[in-house]
Every structure is written in C-alpha cells, then in structure tokens.
Enzyme design. Structure first.
Site, PDB file in Angstrom:
ATOM      1  N   ASP A 187       3.518   4.367  -0.006  1.00  0.00           N
ATOM      2  CA  ASP A 187       3.698   3.989  -1.411  1.00  0.00           C
ATOM      3  C   ASP A 187       4.922   4.751  -1.886  1.00  0.00           C
ATOM      4  O   ASP A 187       4.830   5.894  -2.317  1.00  0.00           O
ATOM      5  CB  ASP A 187       2.454   4.332  -2.227  1.00  0.00           C
ATOM      6  CG  ASP A 187       2.534   3.780  -3.638  1.00  0.00           C
ATOM      7  OD1 ASP A 187       2.921   2.606  -3.794  1.00  0.00           O
ATOM      8  OD2 ASP A 187       2.235   4.518  -4.589  1.00  0.00           O
ATOM      9  N   CYS A 218       3.819  10.084   0.724  1.00  0.00           N
ATOM     10  CA  CYS A 218       4.103  10.167  -0.716  1.00  0.00           C
ATOM     11  C   CYS A 218       2.792   9.986  -1.471  1.00  0.00           C
ATOM     12  O   CYS A 218       2.678   9.171  -2.388  1.00  0.00           O
ATOM     13  CB  CYS A 218       5.130   9.129  -1.134  1.00  0.00           C
ATOM     14  SG  CYS A 218       6.641   9.111  -0.130  1.00  0.00           S
ATOM     15  N   ALA A 219       1.787  10.770  -1.074  1.00  0.00           N
ATOM     16  CA  ALA A 219       0.395  10.482  -1.408  1.00  0.00           C
ATOM     17  C   ALA A 219      -0.026  10.897  -2.811  1.00  0.00           C
ATOM     18  O   ALA A 219      -0.918  10.280  -3.398  1.00  0.00           O
ATOM     19  CB  ALA A 219      -0.521  11.168  -0.393  1.00  0.00           C
ATOM     20  N   ASP A 241       2.875  14.836   1.111  1.00  0.00           N
ATOM     21  CA  ASP A 241       3.727  14.795  -0.074  1.00  0.00           C
ATOM     22  C   ASP A 241       4.606  16.039  -0.059  1.00  0.00           C
ATOM     23  O   ASP A 241       4.221  17.073   0.505  1.00  0.00           O
ATOM     24  CB  ASP A 241       2.891  14.755  -1.360  1.00  0.00           C
ATOM     25  CG  ASP A 241       3.667  14.198  -2.537  1.00  0.00           C
ATOM     26  OD1 ASP A 241       3.517  12.994  -2.827  1.00  0.00           O
ATOM     27  OD2 ASP A 241       4.431  14.956  -3.165  1.00  0.00           O
ATOM     28  N   CYS A 279       5.636   0.439  -7.242  1.00  0.00           N
ATOM     29  CA  CYS A 279       5.347  -0.133  -8.559  1.00  0.00           C
ATOM     30  C   CYS A 279       6.631  -0.574  -9.256  1.00  0.00           C
ATOM     31  O   CYS A 279       6.805  -0.340 -10.455  1.00  0.00           O
ATOM     32  CB  CYS A 279       4.560   0.841  -9.427  1.00  0.00           C
ATOM     33  SG  CYS A 279       5.354   2.446  -9.665  1.00  0.00           S
ATOM     34  N   PRO A 281      -0.552  11.385  -6.743  1.00  0.00           N
ATOM     35  CA  PRO A 281      -1.692  12.276  -7.036  1.00  0.00           C
ATOM     36  C   PRO A 281      -2.980  11.946  -6.294  1.00  0.00           C
ATOM     37  O   PRO A 281      -3.987  12.610  -6.504  1.00  0.00           O
ATOM     38  CB  PRO A 281      -1.890  12.087  -8.540  1.00  0.00           C
ATOM     39  CG  PRO A 281      -1.470  10.679  -8.788  1.00  0.00           C
ATOM     40  CD  PRO A 281      -0.319  10.436  -7.853  1.00  0.00           C
TER      41      PRO A 281
END
Length: 468
Positions: free
Chosen positions: A342, A279-280, A300, A395, A282
């Site tokens: 992430d 899920c790299a 991604d 996040c 941007p």
C-alpha cells in the site's frame, strides 16, 4: 480595491489598541474567541501558502504551537473552520470577490485568510454571524499588516452574511471547489460528468467506517450505523470519540475506510500464509491479514508510526512481526507467499476527509510519488515466492499512480501478469472492477438510500502473480 457599494478602506496606519508593540507583529488576542480565529487564519496560511498538511498542523501532541495553546473546545473549532474553509475555498472566494470592485492585492495574503476564516463561519458553521464578523474585524485591527483594511473586512463579511440565503445556493451550483490543476486531471481521467460527481462528493462531510472482527450487523446496531455492501460498518456522526465507543478497549473493531479495507481482501484465504505488509503503518491492513490467520511481517520506515501500529495490534489482540526498515531496499532472508504494498501516494482519493490535499499537492508531486511507487514495486516483487501474489494499492485518484503505472510495469516485466479480480469474489466488489481486472473506487461510488451515508475513499488496487 473598494468594497462594492461601500467607501474606500481607511488609510490610517496607526496601530489599534489591540496591536503589538513590535511593528509587523500581530496583536496578542484579548477578545473571547479571538485566539481561535487567529490560530485558524495562521494555519490556513500554512496550508495554502506553505503547502503544509493540515493533519500535522492540528496534531494534538506535535501540532502548530498556536494550535496547541488552545483548549480542546477551541481546537475543535479551529479544525472545523479550516476543514470548511478548504472544502469550500472557491465558493468563499467567489462570494467575497462579488463584494469587491477589484481583487485583493497579491501580497494581501493575511487579509485574505482573515476573510476566509470569517466567511467559513458565516456560510457553513453554527456560529452567529455577528460574532464571526466582529472577531474578524478585531483580528484585522490588531495586525499591522491588515489594520487599515478593518472597514473592508467588516463590509465584505456583513455583505456575505446579509445575502447568503440567496447567493450561496447559486454560487455552489456555479463554482467548482478545487484548484484548476486538480479539476483538469479529474476530467481527463474520468470524463466531465464523473469528475463533477467526484467533486460534488468532496463537499460532503467525511464518514467513519469500521472493520469488525465478527457480526457487522450487531456492531451497526450498537453504533447506530449501517452495514455497507462490502461488510464494513458505517456511522454518519460518532456519538463520542473513538476511544470512548463501546468495546474499544476490548479490540472488537478498528476504524478503517471501506475502500481501504478492500486491498487486503483481494488475497482471499490467507490462513497459514506468510504475508509481508509493506508501508504498513498505522496497521489497518496488517490487522485484517492477522485476523484472517496470516503470519504477517509489517514493515515501515517510521519508528513512531510502528509504535502506533503495535499499540493498535495489542488492543485488537493480534500479532505480527514488526520491522523498521525502508521498504525500497529491505531484503529478508526468506521470500513470502504474498506481499501487500500500500504505497505512499498523493492521497487525492481522501479529499473528503482531507480537503487540504488539492491545495498542498501539485502535478509535480504526483509525478514524483509515481516514480517512488514504481521503485517500491520493482523491489517488492523480489520478495515473492514463485507463484506468489502481490497486491499493489494506494489512495490516489490519479491514473499516473495507479492504472498507468501498472500498465508500464507489466509491459516491462516477463515474470508477472495480472491476476484478475473476478466478479463475485467477495460481497460488494463487482462495481469496482475495471476491464483489466483491477480495482478502482472513487468518492462518488457506493450510493446509499441515505445520501449522507454514500461515498468512500478513492482507491486503486491491482493483483499480480509471479510466474517464475
């Protein structure tokens, strides 16, 4: 519905001179500045009523047509109005409600959005009060749904403007600017006092942090910023757009929140290691890993986001293998020394820069995203060599997407254990280490001597090691 101290709104349903010839259609804008206010109200409706993320609506290339029809100056104004109206939504509601003898009708959403757009300018933006009021009244007159409430719009907004010096400080102190569900989850997770500090931080303007390749103090001097304890460079207000800043084209730095820069650092020395960044896009963490000497495979599912990642790497002079695939089922021929996941999340840790998040997400969204994260983690651990390490991060401020999910994963796995983050591993990390050896940041963290430079995104990260 009557304005306190004013007469009843007019009931004349005749269309004004600004109204469309088609019943039910708002007027085409004619007064200077009206198009921007109409766009702001329209987009506010999309966020609050349709739960549409603000970034998509205000994207320069793919945003809402009413937004893209504006020039750059008006686009900036619309964005400022929306961010402000969402950041202080409950405060604005309270100040307007105090000037109504009864609430607005439940179906008067267009009227509510016009009032919020006007009040946001009056209370928080550098717009003359008279201009904000007059344009809101003109907007109301030009829309058949709100034309009969034009006098109410005028009275409410003039009252807000007249009394703001006395009423605004008291209202800010008494009101919590977030939906009830969001406040309740913060209090449950962090306790009432810490939740109050986080919510207070959400009212502050977002800051810009940079990850730099070398010499943070040098870049802090150039940007007129400060070096944070974790090594990121922070600038309160950019003197120009990012692309216009010194040495942008040379790739000496990239924009990355200080909290977002922490998970990749948890691997320590990655020089020579094969690392998968899932899920790299941007690509901020991909850039960190590549700059540290890792051989990175960036995965991604989005072609457009991967194109942006490649563009960023090219500018920075860094290399990574780019793979378009769904990380939930991608299986390469070889396993990796380390994996960074992430994961997609509710983004509740980014409310300071994305104040639409509490108004577009719900507890059901958090539960759904936590389930997706668990499925991604269950697959991601299969990509590791024995003895390899995985860092899971996101996040979100919600423990369901962080601490609770990792506890559940570890209770159901015999092959993985926490690889505890130790005090002193790298600069500035100690205050964010949990008793379990995980990482947790909130927007109320990282206090600075200059309060306007304090805070960071809310992040969670756990480092796990595969035993066999």
């Amino acid at each position: 519905m009557v304005v306190s101290g004013e007469g009843s709104p007019p009931r004349d349903r005749r269309r004004s001179k600004h109204s469309s010839s088609q019943p039910g259609r708002p007027a085409e804008p004619s007064a200077p500045g009206l198009a921007a206010r109409m766009a702001a109200a329209r987009l506010l409706a999309a966020v609050v009523d349709a739960k549409t993320p603000l970034d998509g609506l205000t994207d320069q290339e793919h945003g809402h047509p009413q937004f893209k029809a504006l020039d750059q100056r008006d686009r900036g104004l619309v964005r400022a109005i929306l961010v402000t109206a969402l950041r202080y939504r409950r405060t604005i509601e309270a100040l307007m409600s105090a000037r109504l003898r009864s609430p607005l009708p439940a179906n008067a959403t267009t009227l509510s959005h016009i009032l919020h757009v006007g009040a946001a300018q009056i209370l928080f933006l550098d717009v003359p009060d008279s201009a904000a009021v007059d344009l809101a009244v003109t907007h109301a007159k030009g829309d058949p749904r709100t034309a009969r409430f034009a006098a109410l719009v005028n009275a409410v907004l003039r009252g807000v403007a007249r009394d703001k010096a006395a009423d605004l400080p008291e209202t800010l102190a008494a009101v919590t600017d977030a939906p009830d569900w969001f406040v309740a989850r913060l209090r449950e997770a962090y306790g009432p006092e810490r939740a109050k500090e986080i919510l207070a931080a959400h009212r502050l303007e977002s800051l810009t942090d940079f990850t730099v390749k070398t010499d943070p103090q040098h870049w802090a001097n150039i940007f007129g910023g400060v070096v944070l304890p974790t090594g990121s460079v922070r600038v309160g207000r950019l003197p120009a757009t990012v692309a216009e800043l010194p040495f942008y084209a040379e790739g000496a730095w990239w924009v990355q929140d200080a909290a977002a820069a922490l998970p990749a650092k948890l691997f320590g020395d990655v020089a020579g290691l094969r690392v998968a960044d899932l899920c790299a896009a941007p690509g901020g963490k991909t850039a960190q890993l590549a700059a540290a000497g890792a051989t990175v495979t960036a995965v991604d599912s989005s072609r457009s986001r991967l194109a942006r990642l490649q563009t960023n790497l090219d500018r920075l002079g860094l290399k990574a293998e780019i793979v378009q695939a769904d990380a939930i089922d991608w299986m390469p021929p070889e396993t990796f020394d380390a994996v960074l996941l992430d994961a997609p999340c509710s983004s509740t840790g980014t409310v300071r820069r994305h104040p639409d998040v509490p108004w577009t997400k719900s507890p059901a969204d958090i539960e759904k995203l936590a389930g997706l994260q668990r499925r991604l983690l269950d697959h991601a651990v299969r990509l590791l060599k024995p003895g390899g390490r995985i860092v899971f991060s996101n996040c979100s401020l919600d423990p369901l997407e962080g601490e609770e999910m990792i506890r559940q994963f570890l209770s159901q796995s015999t092959d993985f254990a926490t690889d505890p983050i130790e005090r002193g591993e790298f600069a500035g990390i100690d205050d964010f280490i949990t008793p379990e050896g995980w990482l947790r940041t909130t927007p109320a963290d990282m206090p600075m001597a200059d309060a306007s430079l304090s805070g960071m995104d809310g992040f969670f990260a756990a480092r796990l090691r595969r035993s066999i």
